[in-house]
Design an enzyme around this catalytic site. Structure first.
Site, mmCIF file in Angstrom:
data_model
loop_
_atom_site.group_PDB
_atom_site.id
_atom_site.type_symbol
_atom_site.label_atom_id
_atom_site.label_comp_id
_atom_site.label_asym_id
_atom_site.label_seq_id
_atom_site.Cartn_x
_atom_site.Cartn_y
_atom_site.Cartn_z
ATOM 1 N N GLN A 1 -24.215 8.695 21.680
ATOM 2 C CA GLN A 1 -22.798 8.486 21.392
ATOM 3 C C GLN A 1 -21.994 8.237 22.667
ATOM 4 O OE1 GLN A 1 -21.934 12.251 19.480
ATOM 5 N NE2 GLN A 1 -23.089 13.321 21.068
ATOM 6 N N GLN B 1 -13.293 27.450 17.190
ATOM 7 C CA GLN B 1 -14.499 28.150 17.695
ATOM 8 C C GLN B 1 -14.537 29.589 17.189
ATOM 9 O OE1 GLN B 1 -15.765 25.700 19.359
ATOM 10 N NE2 GLN B 1 -14.280 24.814 20.765
ATOM 11 N N ASP C 1 -20.438 21.583 23.342
ATOM 12 C CA ASP C 1 -19.396 22.009 24.277
ATOM 13 C C ASP C 1 -19.490 23.494 24.608
ATOM 14 O OD1 ASP C 1 -17.546 23.458 22.159
ATOM 15 O OD2 ASP C 1 -18.067 21.529 21.300
ATOM 16 N N GLU D 1 -29.036 21.401 20.086
ATOM 17 C CA GLU D 1 -28.070 20.296 20.266
ATOM 18 C C GLU D 1 -28.885 19.018 20.516
ATOM 19 O OE1 GLU D 1 -24.483 19.552 20.508
ATOM 20 O OE2 GLU D 1 -25.436 17.606 20.818
ATOM 21 N N GLY E 1 -31.299 18.629 15.021
ATOM 22 C CA GLY E 1 -31.124 19.863 14.251
ATOM 23 C C GLY E 1 -31.848 19.844 12.917
ATOM 24 N N ASP F 1 -22.094 23.389 13.837
ATOM 25 C CA ASP F 1 -20.855 22.882 14.443
ATOM 26 C C ASP F 1 -21.039 21.390 14.694
ATOM 27 O OD1 ASP F 1 -18.589 22.324 15.807
ATOM 28 O OD2 ASP F 1 -19.078 23.508 17.575
ATOM 29 N N SER G 1 -20.198 17.161 14.463
ATOM 30 C CA SER G 1 -19.119 16.182 14.461
ATOM 31 C C SER G 1 -19.005 15.672 13.021
ATOM 32 C CB SER G 1 -19.413 15.070 15.468
ATOM 33 O OG SER G 1 -20.753 14.651 15.339
ATOM 34 N N ASP G 2 -18.285 14.598 12.804
ATOM 35 C CA ASP G 2 -18.061 14.128 11.434
ATOM 36 C C ASP G 2 -19.268 13.310 10.946
ATOM 37 O OD1 ASP G 2 -15.347 15.156 11.158
ATOM 38 O OD2 ASP G 2 -14.924 13.791 12.815
ATOM 39 N N TYR H 1 -6.743 18.095 15.308
ATOM 40 C CA TYR H 1 -7.599 17.307 14.419
ATOM 41 C C TYR H 1 -6.674 16.538 13.483
ATOM 42 C CZ TYR H 1 -11.834 19.919 15.748
ATOM 43 O OH TYR H 1 -12.884 20.465 16.443
HETATM 44 N N1 SPM Z 1 -17.076 22.999 19.188
HETATM 45 C C1 SPM Z 1 -16.172 21.995 18.790
HETATM 46 C C2 SPM Z 1 -16.872 20.865 18.128
HETATM 47 C C3 SPM Z 1 -16.048 20.322 17.023
HETATM 48 N N2 SPM Z 1 -16.813 19.979 15.878
HETATM 49 C C4 SPM Z 1 -16.050 19.491 14.765
HETATM 50 C C5 SPM Z 1 -15.353 18.244 15.123
HETATM 51 C C6 SPM Z 1 -14.660 17.582 13.952
HETATM 52 C C7 SPM Z 1 -13.778 16.497 14.437
HETATM 53 N N3 SPM Z 1 -13.143 15.775 13.383
HETATM 54 C C8 SPM Z 1 -12.182 16.469 12.626
HETATM 55 C C9 SPM Z 1 -11.669 15.613 11.551
HETATM 56 C C10 SPM Z 1 -10.631 16.334 10.771
HETATM 57 N N4 SPM Z 1 -10.077 15.479 9.792
#
Ligand code: SPM
Length: 290
Positions: free
Chosen positions: A40, A71, A95, A115, A147, A164, A166-167, A232
């Site tokens: 990425q 967190q 992170d 990770e 994972g 934890d 990402s999207d 967010y």
């Molecule tokens: N440790 C922090 C990592 C964050 N993981 C989740 C990230 C999500 C980001 N997108 C949020 C979208 C909300 N609509």
């Protein structure tokens, strides 16, 4: 997504097909790091008002100013729901913010941290030292691995698993599929529980419905918790929780005062309140959670 697509007149805007037509913008003073890893695009900005900001594939993962809410809730809500969590698995969260919070629990004796993208850990250690401060704890074992494969290879191992991610666009996609949730369940010990990044009911009710539908089909106890995260898009995010035994609605044991005094967001009150959902979400999840 290239940086030039998202920066205009010194403002970073998060533009994503998952939430088309709405964007959050932050004034940025400097791009401190920008590189494409194997998985990425990783960007690290100095913002005007929110400290440093980690962005993966154009999507804000955290800012130093408000990272604590996500967190703390991702870590303490599942850990305090379990009566005696000893073995914990974290998937994603390179992170280190969630790990920092887990490390505050002295009952936890072993933390596997998986990770997929080692670069995220390296960048965070360099630029986000207040988050990536827990990797050297002797209880932590870091695995640079996918994972989904890691979970399949570790049946019956964990009291608590925290995802934890990402999207569900990019490397996180497989972490939102039914098969992965089945594998998470098998990786739990009896009485274990999972907590996964559960998206936003305002922006993606379809995803929340899907994830809670999967969680409900696999776990006798299940619930969706809400967290305020101002940076967010939409201003909040959720956690999908599935439990093989412990109740989720309130902590299973008292929050020690020493630990509570180190926190800013999680508390007994916030644990309980996180499960209070708007009426339309209750209706949407009827039969799919809570
Ligand atoms: N440790 C922090 C990592 C964050 N993981 C989740 C990230 C999500 C980001 N997108 C949020 C979208 C909300 N609509």
């Amino acid at each position: 997504m290239k940086n030039s697509d998202t920066i205009h007149n010194g403002w970073f805007s998060e533009v994503c097909s998952m939430w088309e037509g709405i964007a959050i913008s932050l004034k940025v003073d400097e791009l401190l790091y920008s590189k494409k890893s194997r998985f990425q695009q990783i960007d690290l900005y100095q913002t005007r008002s929110h400290g440093r900001m980690l962005v993966l594939d154009g999507i804000i993962q955290l800012t130093e100013r408000d990272e604590f809410s996500y967190q703390e809730m991702m870590a303490h809500l599942p850990l305090f729901s379990h009566p005696h969590p000893e073995n914990v698995l974290v998937i994603g969260g390179g992170d280190g913010g969630v790990l920092r919070e887990i490390n505050r629990h002295h009952d936890v004796c072993c933390i596997d941290f998986c990770e997929i993208d080692e670069e995220v850990i390296k960048v965070s250690k360099q630029f986000l030292p207040t988050l990536a401060c827990g990797f050297d704890d002797p209880r932590v074992c870091v695995h640079i691995q996918d994972g989904t494969a890691f979970v399949r290879e570790h049946p019956n191992c964990y009291d608590v698993i925290i995802v934890d991610s990402s999207d569900p666009v990019g490397p996180g996609e497989a972490l939102f599929e039914n098969q992965f949730y089945q594998d998470l369940k098998h990786a739990l010990k009896p009485g274990g529980l999972i907590a996964t990044q559960g998206e936003s009911f305002f922006l993606h009710p379809d995803w929340v419905e899907k994830l809670m539908g999967i969680t409900r089909s696999l776990f006798p106890i299940h619930a969706y918790a809400n967290i305020i995260v101002p940076t967010y898009t939409g201003g909040h995010i959720g956690i999908c929780l599935g439990s093989l035994g412990p109740r989720l609605a309130a902590p299973a044991r008292p929050v020690p005062q020493v630990l509570q005094s180190q926190l800013k967001y999680y508390s007994l009150g916030m644990h309980k309140a996180a499960f209070a959902l708007p009426y339309f979400v209750e209706k949407m999840l009827e039969g799919k959670g809570k």
